[in-house]
Design a protein around this motif. Structure first.
Motif, PDB file in Angstrom:
ATOM      1  N   UNK A 153     -12.206  -0.916  -4.179  1.00  0.00           N
ATOM      2  CA  UNK A 153     -12.204  -1.656  -2.913  1.00  0.00           C
ATOM      3  C   UNK A 153     -10.793  -1.708  -2.329  1.00  0.00           C
ATOM      4  N   UNK A 154     -10.705  -1.654  -1.012  1.00  0.00           N
ATOM      5  CA  UNK A 154      -9.409  -1.754  -0.345  1.00  0.00           C
ATOM      6  C   UNK A 154      -8.645  -0.455  -0.271  1.00  0.00           C
ATOM      7  N   UNK A 155      -9.255   0.677  -0.642  1.00  0.00           N
ATOM      8  CA  UNK A 155      -8.569   1.968  -0.543  1.00  0.00           C
ATOM      9  C   UNK A 155      -8.211   2.245   0.911  1.00  0.00           C
ATOM     10  N   UNK A 156      -6.975   2.664   1.146  1.00  0.00           N
ATOM     11  CA  UNK A 156      -6.502   2.908   2.509  1.00  0.00           C
ATOM     12  C   UNK A 156      -7.085   4.214   3.039  1.00  0.00           C
ATOM     13  N   UNK A 157      -7.573   4.171   4.266  1.00  0.00           N
ATOM     14  CA  UNK A 157      -8.212   5.348   4.864  1.00  0.00           C
ATOM     15  C   UNK A 157      -7.467   5.867   6.091  1.00  0.00           C
ATOM     16  N   UNK A 158      -6.415   5.142   6.533  1.00  0.00           N
ATOM     17  CA  UNK A 158      -5.670   5.578   7.718  1.00  0.00           C
ATOM     18  C   UNK A 158      -4.171   5.432   7.468  1.00  0.00           C
ATOM     19  N   UNK A 159      -3.356   6.369   7.968  1.00  0.00           N
ATOM     20  CA  UNK A 159      -1.910   6.266   7.785  1.00  0.00           C
ATOM     21  C   UNK A 159      -1.311   4.981   8.342  1.00  0.00           C
ATOM     22  N   UNK A 160      -1.876   4.457   9.459  1.00  0.00           N
ATOM     23  CA  UNK A 160      -1.286   3.248  10.042  1.00  0.00           C
ATOM     24  C   UNK A 160      -1.455   2.027   9.137  1.00  0.00           C
ATOM     25  N   UNK A 161      -2.320   2.128   8.123  1.00  0.00           N
ATOM     26  CA  UNK A 161      -2.470   1.028   7.171  1.00  0.00           C
ATOM     27  C   UNK A 161      -1.350   1.025   6.135  1.00  0.00           C
ATOM     28  N   UNK A 162      -0.599   2.141   6.052  1.00  0.00           N
ATOM     29  CA  UNK A 162       0.420   2.272   5.016  1.00  0.00           C
ATOM     30  C   UNK A 162       1.840   2.365   5.556  1.00  0.00           C
ATOM     31  N   UNK A 163       2.025   2.998   6.708  1.00  0.00           N
ATOM     32  CA  UNK A 163       3.370   3.276   7.201  1.00  0.00           C
ATOM     33  C   UNK A 163       4.174   1.990   7.383  1.00  0.00           C
ATOM     34  N   UNK A 164       5.384   1.984   6.814  1.00  0.00           N
ATOM     35  CA  UNK A 164       6.278   0.837   6.940  1.00  0.00           C
ATOM     36  C   UNK A 164       5.972  -0.313   6.006  1.00  0.00           C
ATOM     37  N   UNK A 165       4.900  -0.195   5.200  1.00  0.00           N
ATOM     38  CA  UNK A 165       4.551  -1.278   4.290  1.00  0.00           C
ATOM     39  C   UNK A 165       5.308  -1.129   2.975  1.00  0.00           C
ATOM     40  N   UNK A 166       5.509  -2.257   2.283  1.00  0.00           N
ATOM     41  CA  UNK A 166       6.267  -2.278   1.029  1.00  0.00           C
ATOM     42  C   UNK A 166       5.326  -2.435  -0.152  1.00  0.00           C
ATOM     43  N   UNK A 167       5.539  -1.598  -1.182  1.00  0.00           N
ATOM     44  CA  UNK A 167       4.709  -1.671  -2.384  1.00  0.00           C
ATOM     45  C   UNK A 167       5.127  -2.860  -3.249  1.00  0.00           C
ATOM     46  N   UNK A 168       4.149  -3.600  -3.717  1.00  0.00           N
ATOM     47  CA  UNK A 168       4.420  -4.723  -4.613  1.00  0.00           C
ATOM     48  C   UNK A 168       4.365  -4.295  -6.076  1.00  0.00           C
ATOM     49  N   UNK A 169       3.936  -3.050  -6.333  1.00  0.00           N
ATOM     50  CA  UNK A 169       3.847  -2.548  -7.698  1.00  0.00           C
ATOM     51  C   UNK A 169       4.019  -1.033  -7.672  1.00  0.00           C
ATOM     52  N   UNK A 170       4.337  -0.457  -8.835  1.00  0.00           N
ATOM     53  CA  UNK A 170       4.473   0.994  -8.938  1.00  0.00           C
ATOM     54  C   UNK A 170       3.097   1.653  -8.851  1.00  0.00           C
ATOM     55  N   UNK A 171       3.063   2.840  -8.259  1.00  0.00           N
ATOM     56  CA  UNK A 171       1.808   3.582  -8.104  1.00  0.00           C
ATOM     57  C   UNK A 171       2.011   5.004  -8.624  1.00  0.00           C
ATOM     58  N   UNK A 172       1.223   5.452  -9.600  1.00  0.00           N
ATOM     59  CA  UNK A 172       1.357   6.825 -10.114  1.00  0.00           C
ATOM     60  C   UNK A 172       0.982   7.854  -9.047  1.00  0.00           C
ATOM     61  N   UNK A 173       1.585   9.028  -9.112  1.00  0.00           N
ATOM     62  CA  UNK A 173       1.240  10.082  -8.178  1.00  0.00           C
ATOM     63  C   UNK A 173      -0.216  10.478  -8.300  1.00  0.00           C
ATOM     64  N   UNK A 174      -0.848  10.798  -7.170  1.00  0.00           N
ATOM     65  CA  UNK A 174      -2.249  11.198  -7.162  1.00  0.00           C
ATOM     66  C   UNK A 174      -3.228  10.056  -7.170  1.00  0.00           C
ATOM     67  N   UNK A 175      -2.719   8.823  -7.196  1.00  0.00           N
ATOM     68  CA  UNK A 175      -3.588   7.640  -7.223  1.00  0.00           C
ATOM     69  C   UNK A 175      -3.885   7.174  -5.798  1.00  0.00           C
ATOM     70  N   UNK A 176      -5.117   6.764  -5.566  1.00  0.00           N
ATOM     71  CA  UNK A 176      -5.486   6.250  -4.250  1.00  0.00           C
ATOM     72  C   UNK A 176      -4.677   4.991  -3.938  1.00  0.00           C
ATOM     73  N   UNK A 177      -4.152   4.924  -2.722  1.00  0.00           N
ATOM     74  CA  UNK A 177      -3.408   3.739  -2.292  1.00  0.00           C
ATOM     75  C   UNK A 177      -4.383   2.654  -1.851  1.00  0.00           C
ATOM     76  N   UNK A 178      -4.117   1.407  -2.289  1.00  0.00           N
ATOM     77  CA  UNK A 178      -5.007   0.298  -1.984  1.00  0.00           C
ATOM     78  C   UNK A 178      -4.238  -0.838  -1.327  1.00  0.00           C
ATOM     79  N   UNK A 179      -4.958  -1.635  -0.565  1.00  0.00           N
ATOM     80  CA  UNK A 179      -4.322  -2.727   0.171  1.00  0.00           C
ATOM     81  C   UNK A 179      -3.707  -3.758  -0.764  1.00  0.00           C
ATOM     82  N   UNK A 180      -4.296  -3.965  -1.962  1.00  0.00           N
ATOM     83  CA  UNK A 180      -3.745  -4.983  -2.868  1.00  0.00           C
ATOM     84  C   UNK A 180      -2.475  -4.515  -3.572  1.00  0.00           C
TER      85      UNK A 180
END
Length: 233
Positions: free
Chosen positions: A141-168
């Motif tokens: 749940x919360x997987x990002x589907x549009x670039x505007x949901x991610x651009x300029x946002x700050x990650x609160x945790x590390x994310x491995x490469x190839x992993x789906x980006x999520x809003x949480x």
């Protein structure tokens, strides 16, 4: 030469063999109506998301002894959602009965994955993600589907490469802070009215927020960036 009664029997048997078997029995007709009701309901509900929707219902999921119903009413039981593996309830008002049918809903759409390992505190840019296409209903749940949901946002945790980006995984940016003075825009059919007030709660962009107007009236609206709150349509 065959006697006439024998010829008649043989001809009748051949006609029966040549005739297609009937499949529109009351039970099969009721099964088809249930399948159609569930399919249309899930298509309508899942289409609120972007992407191409496909509904799968196994033959075994439809009861063979299904009773006919002139107006079957499909609904989502508590805790179910209209995508992925789900269960749909169907009730009939007359004669009164209710049953539940399992189904799977696929939503084919684009989604974002980390292009490389991302560290906590990273500010996301276009170089940090790749766009893939697949069944987003099968993703967390919360997987990002549009670039505007991610651009300029700050990650609160590390994310491995190839992993789906999520809003949480993203830091929440408050559009409105508690106690902040905000502009309140009330919308209605053919009109728009502006007021000012004090936010009683904090909220991110798109989240509900309570505001006390200068008149003392308390309203609930939707927080928008820039200290704005939309009320009404």
């Amino acid at each position: 030469m065959l006697a006439k009664p024998v010829r008649t029997i043989l001809l009748t048997a051949l006609l029966l063999l040549a005739s297609p078997a009937r499949t529109d029995t009351p039970s099969s007709a009721a099964q088809a109506a249930l399948r159609e009701a569930v399919t249309q309901f899930l298509m309508r509900e899942a289409s609120r998301n972007s992407g191409a929707v496909t509904v799968e219902i196994a033959d075994a999921a439809i009861p063979r002894n299904a009773k006919p119903c002139d107006a079957p009413q499909a609904f989502l039981p508590s805790g179910q959602r209209a995508w992925g593996h789900t269960t749909v309830g169907v009730r009939c008002p007359q004669p009164a009965w209710t049953l539940f049918i399992p189904a799977r809903v696929r939503v084919e759409d684009d989604y974002l994955v980390a292009a490389h390992p991302l560290a906590a505190g990273s500010v996301l840019g276009a170089q940090d993600w790749e766009v893939r296409r697949g069944d987003v209903a099968a993703l967390p749940p919360g997987t990002l589907t549009r670039p505007d949901q991610a651009v300029g946002r700050t990650l609160r945790q590390a994310v491995p490469g190839g992993t789906a980006l999520r809003s949480n995984q993203l830091l929440v940016v408050q559009a409105v802070e508690r106690g902040q003075r905000v502009q309140v825009i009330s919308h209605g059919p053919g009109f728009q009215v502006g007021n000012e007030g004090i936010a009683l709660t904090a909220a991110a962009d798109g989240q509900p927020v309570q505001v006390r107007l200068d008149s003392g009236r308390v309203l609930q609206g939707i927080a928008r960036s820039g200290g704005r709150v939309d009320v009404g349509q």
